[in-house]
Design an enzyme around this catalytic site. Structure first.
Site, PDB file in Angstrom:
ATOM      1  N   LYS A  83      39.194  20.101  46.823  1.00  0.00           N
ATOM      2  CA  LYS A  83      39.584  21.039  45.768  1.00  0.00           C
ATOM      3  C   LYS A  83      38.497  22.091  45.590  1.00  0.00           C
ATOM      4  CE  LYS A  83      37.657  18.138  42.085  1.00  0.00           C
ATOM      5  NZ  LYS A  83      37.907  17.485  40.803  1.00  0.00           N
ATOM      6  N   ARG A 137      40.532  12.118  29.668  1.00  0.00           N
ATOM      7  CA  ARG A 137      40.895  13.487  30.036  1.00  0.00           C
ATOM      8  C   ARG A 137      42.387  13.537  30.339  1.00  0.00           C
ATOM      9  NH1 ARG A 137      37.605  16.101  34.949  1.00  0.00           N
ATOM     10  NH2 ARG A 137      38.838  14.575  36.102  1.00  0.00           N
ATOM     11  N   TYR A 172      18.291  46.448  34.566  1.00  0.00           N
ATOM     12  CA  TYR A 172      18.971  46.691  33.295  1.00  0.00           C
ATOM     13  C   TYR A 172      18.164  46.154  32.114  1.00  0.00           C
ATOM     14  CZ  TYR A 172      23.304  47.997  35.709  1.00  0.00           C
ATOM     15  OH  TYR A 172      24.256  48.637  36.485  1.00  0.00           O
ATOM     16  N   MET A 205      25.284  42.944  39.077  1.00  0.00           N
ATOM     17  CA  MET A 205      26.562  42.445  39.592  1.00  0.00           C
ATOM     18  C   MET A 205      26.510  42.211  41.097  1.00  0.00           C
ATOM     19  SD  MET A 205      30.363  44.151  39.435  1.00  0.00           S
ATOM     20  CE  MET A 205      30.557  43.953  37.673  1.00  0.00           C
TER      21      MET A 205
END
Length: 820
Positions: free
Chosen positions: A489, A587, A715, A764
């Site tokens: 998965k 769950r 940034y 990014m």
């Protein structure tokens, strides 16, 4: 010297075994041990070898593939089930194979160079092949075939057209080298680096060295570095030749890095003469391997200046097949740097393993034919291609064109690589798995570039050998008859989809598990036929799941009713489902008290059958919760026993996840589920398993900048250096899966063997590194994750778990799968 030809009767006599022969005069050319890799079945002799999976289980598969000659244990096969076969009976089939190899080796009087050590064996072998080829026609071990099985298969290649053999030998525990020595009987021995590989099999490094040196018991010359041999160890062999980077050997070498950082200058002294050599390698391992080759050539009589001239022309050795995404929906297997019969066979087996496309294609260059009969060589090549599922052959080289009539498939031929490159647009190469296999002189790397999809420069490399190794580590922990389900998965924990599933299918795991139906559908479309369980199916996907024979996890009564309602009313019965019970994870899953109500629902219809019942352990890797885990196992056992009695039939029971496989063997039941451990990350902090790193994430430097004290970086102006310095901008950011939490010095990457911290916020698409004091240039490689920077290390730095690190790597990051 003519080639030795063996009949089945000859082999029965050689290995001194009983036999039942229908056709004693049947000729044997190839030795087979894996029913998935049968070549020239008519002339193959199949050895049913012991191991994690007993080879006798695959006699039937080999028979269906056309094999009619077998070596088996007499009690292990009912030979009356098979018609027209030759049977050789041996209690130890591996020993019989080694006896045959021992006999075959004795038929040839030319020298045999044997190489052993911890590291560097394969590189030394391949470089010696380059260095000695002008004088010798060499037979050598394929890839890294150096085990109890690999050595006899390597020796079987020896024939009268060769005049030198180079054989690798590796051992992992005490007592293995004697059998290899009896087979190889080397005339010349090379001991490479002695490191920590396979330490678990030996009490000490000294013991490991002594065991490896047993290979050279009767050798004439031994080449070695004395720093790897304890002074108390007696080195066998009649003559010794020593080398060392430093003083204290016959060949003494000093090495210094050139100012440009891309070459080493080697200064050597031998017999009071000095030599200088510049080589295009800058890592310690390559320098050691190169000097080892240099020493061997001196030991067998080459003139020093001839060696200097050849060594400086050495080419890097690529020992891996790379699987990459291609243009036009192709998959590319790149093996474009070497080409001989043995490596071609290995590459063809890897091609056959791929199921993602219905068409398979080979782009092949001429093979080296020095000292060989050209027609005989290409007849062998044509025979090898048969049975490998090839639909198309594109040949490059005049020899292939001259032998075109031998190949029975769709073919095109070109005299040069340049001609093929010019014609690629006209060839309509699409929707295929393509093996690119060429000798280095043909420059097939240009074909690979032309057919490979050019994507993001940041690359995640997945080592399929390591993944297969980890799979076998966990298989070795399983009790007799326990099945294995593997979790693929989340894009196989970030590593890929069909690429991983193909390997698992090839290795005959029992089940695959995905999270969502679309993952399972993609695997079905890529040729995966194994049973696939979908953990979070969703009612809106039930019809597609039925169409693609995907098996749902059922965890509630509403889901059970919904799935039954989607099954066709006619021609549908006993559709497999997998029941989940909640034993404490809280769950998903039925409650243990639901057993009676669940039984009533299940017995009301014939449309479904319970294939398995399972539960999820909440904390099996944490010792302080062991009592809780044991209670989960008890509840599961009670629930499944009640369900079995009520249904009146047996189903597969499984609760053990990766950590429980090793920590709770009593929880293995009928099947276990292997997850992150497959990818080299241990889920059990209390037991050290010999897992190998599977993934390596690398990127490159885009730009290097000099920054003055007080300047800010990135940034929000969060990045600062302590003084004047240098930063390197690299091509990875949070959109690639490199979390913003790694910013401002939390994250570190590896450049030229040195750890360097991040500077400023992670962007990014890129981030900045402090490389002050390191000579770096644009385009240089940067390691983000790998053996030296493991997923566990990265996870610890930002307070998360390795699962998140692996599954966060973006789909836009290029994946390259390699097999060594």
């Amino acid at each position: 010297m003519s080639n030795k030809i063996y009949t089945v009767q000859d082999i029965a006599t050689i290995v001194a075994v009983a036999s039942e022969l229908i056709d004693p005069s049947a000729i044997v050319y190839t030795l087979a041990y894996d029913s998935r890799k049968i070549t020239d079945a008519k002339h193959a002799l199949f050895f049913a070898l012991p191991g994690r999976r007993d080879g006798h289980q695959y006699v039937q598969e080999a028979y269906r593939a056309g094999v009619r000659n077998f070596v088996v244990r007499p009690e292990a096969v009912n030979i009356t089930d098979y018609l027209n076969c030759n049977w050789l009976f041996a209690q130890d089939t591996l020993h019989a194979l080694q006896q045959l190899a021992t006999y075959h080796r004795k038929q040839f009087a030319y020298p045999v160079i044997a190489i052993t050590g911890s590291n560097g064996k394969t590189i030394v072998k391949e470089w010696l092949y380059q260095l000695l080829s002008p004088e010798y026609h060499i037979v050598r071990s394929p890839k890294s075939y150096n085990s109890q099985l690999g050595v006899p298969l390597s020796l079987w290649q020896m024939d009268g057209q060769h005049n030198l053999a180079i054989i690798e030998a590796g051992i992992s525990k005490v007592g293995e080298m004697e059998a290899i020595e009896r087979m190889v009987k080397p005339t010349i021995g090379i001991l490479t680096n002695i490191g920590h590989a396979h330490d678990d099999g030996f009490a000490s490094t000294k013991e490991k060295t002594i065991e490896k040196l047993k290979l050279f018991k009767d050798a004439d010359k031994i080449v070695y570095n004395p720093i790897y041999v304890d002074s108390a160890i007696e080195v066998p062999g009649r003559h010794h030749f020593t080398w060392r980077i430093g003083k204290g050997a016959q060949l003494e070498v000093t090495a210094s890095l050139k100012e440009n950082g891309s070459q080493y200058v080697l200064e050597a002294t031998y017999l009071q003469q000095s030599y200088v050599l510049t080589v295009p390698f800058v890592d310690k391992a390559s320098i050691e391997n190169l000097v080892c080759c240099w020493a061997l050539m001196l030991a067998i009589g080459y003139e020093a200046m001839v060696i200097v001239d050849r060594v400086k022309r050495l080419l890097p050795v690529s020992m891996r097949l790379e699987l990459k995404k291609g243009i036009n929906n192709n998959s590319i297997i790149d093996d474009s740097y070497s080409n001989d019969l043995s490596s071609l066979l290995i590459a063809l087996d890897f091609l056959k393993q791929q199921q993602q496309h219905s068409r398979k294609m080979l782009i092949l260059s001429d093979l080296p034919t020095v000292g060989q009969n050209q027609t005989a060589l290409y007849t062998k090549v044509a025979s090898m291609l048969e049975g490998k599922g090839l639909d198309r052959l594109i040949g490059v080289g005049k020899h292939l064109r001259q032998n075109a009539a031998l190949f029975r498939m769709d073919t095109q031929f070109f005299d040069t690589t340049e001609q093929l490159l010019t014609n690629i647009p006209k060839l309509e190469i699409r929707d295929s798995t393509i093996l690119i296999k060429g000798s280095r002189v043909f420059g097939f790397e240009n074909i690979s570039k032309a057919l490979t999809l050019q994507t993001h420069e940041t690359t995640l490399e997945i080592n399929l050998n390591a993944l297969e190794h980890n799979l076998n580590v966990y298989k070795s922990l399983l009790q007799q008859g326990t099945k294995l389900m593997v979790m693929v998965k989340a894009f196989s924990y970030g590593s890929g989809s069909f690429e991983i599933a193909n390997l698992l299918q090839f290795n005959k795991v029992d089940y695959l598990t995905v999270a969502y139906a679309d993952e399972g559908i993609a695997l079905r479309k890529s040729g995966i036929t194994l049973p696939i369980v979908v953990m979070s199916p969703g009612e809106d996907t039930f019809e597609q799941m039925i169409e693609y024979r995907l098996e749902p996890e059922i965890y509630s009564f509403s889901e059970l009713e919904a799935f039954i309602s989607k099954l066709p009313s006619e021609k549908m019965e006993a559709y497999p489902i997998h029941i989940k019970v909640d034993t404490g994870m809280h769950r998903l899953g039925f409650e243990p008290d639901d057993v009676d109500r669940l039984l009533a629902k299940l017995k009301r219809t014939d449309k479904i059958v319970v294939k398995s019942v399972f539960s999820h352990l909440a904390a099996s890797g944490i010792r302080e919760h062991d009592n809780f885990t044991s209670e989960q196992i008890r509840l599961f056992d009670v629930f499944t026993q009640d369900l079995t009695r009520g249904l009146g039939y047996h189903f597969i029971r499984h609760i053990a996840n990766t950590s429980a496989i090793s920590r709770f063997p009593q929880a293995q039941f009928d099947m276990v589920r292997l997850g992150i451990g497959l990818y080299g990350v241990s889920a059990d902090e209390y037991r050290s398993l010999p897992l190998q790193s599977v993934t390596r994430l690398r990127t490159g430097i885009t730009q290097v900048k000099y920054i003055k004290a007080g300047d800010t970086v990135g940034y929000n102006r969060n990045g600062r250096l302590s003084g004047d310095g240098t930063i390197a901008t690299v091509k990875i950011g949070y959109a690639d899966g490199y979390s913003r939490r790694f910013g401002n010095g939390v994250g570190k990457m590896l450049i030229k063997g040195m750890l360097v911290p991040t500077v400023g916020d992670i962007c990014m698409d890129m981030c900045m590194l402090d490389v002050t004091g390191i000579d770096v240039r644009e385009g240089e490689e940067v390691l983000v994750m790998g053996e030296e920077l493991s997923p566990e290390t990265l996870a610890k730095a930002i307070g998360t778990i390795p699962y998140e690190i692996l599954t966060s790597i973006s789909q836009r990051v290029r994946r390259v799968y390699y097999f060594e």
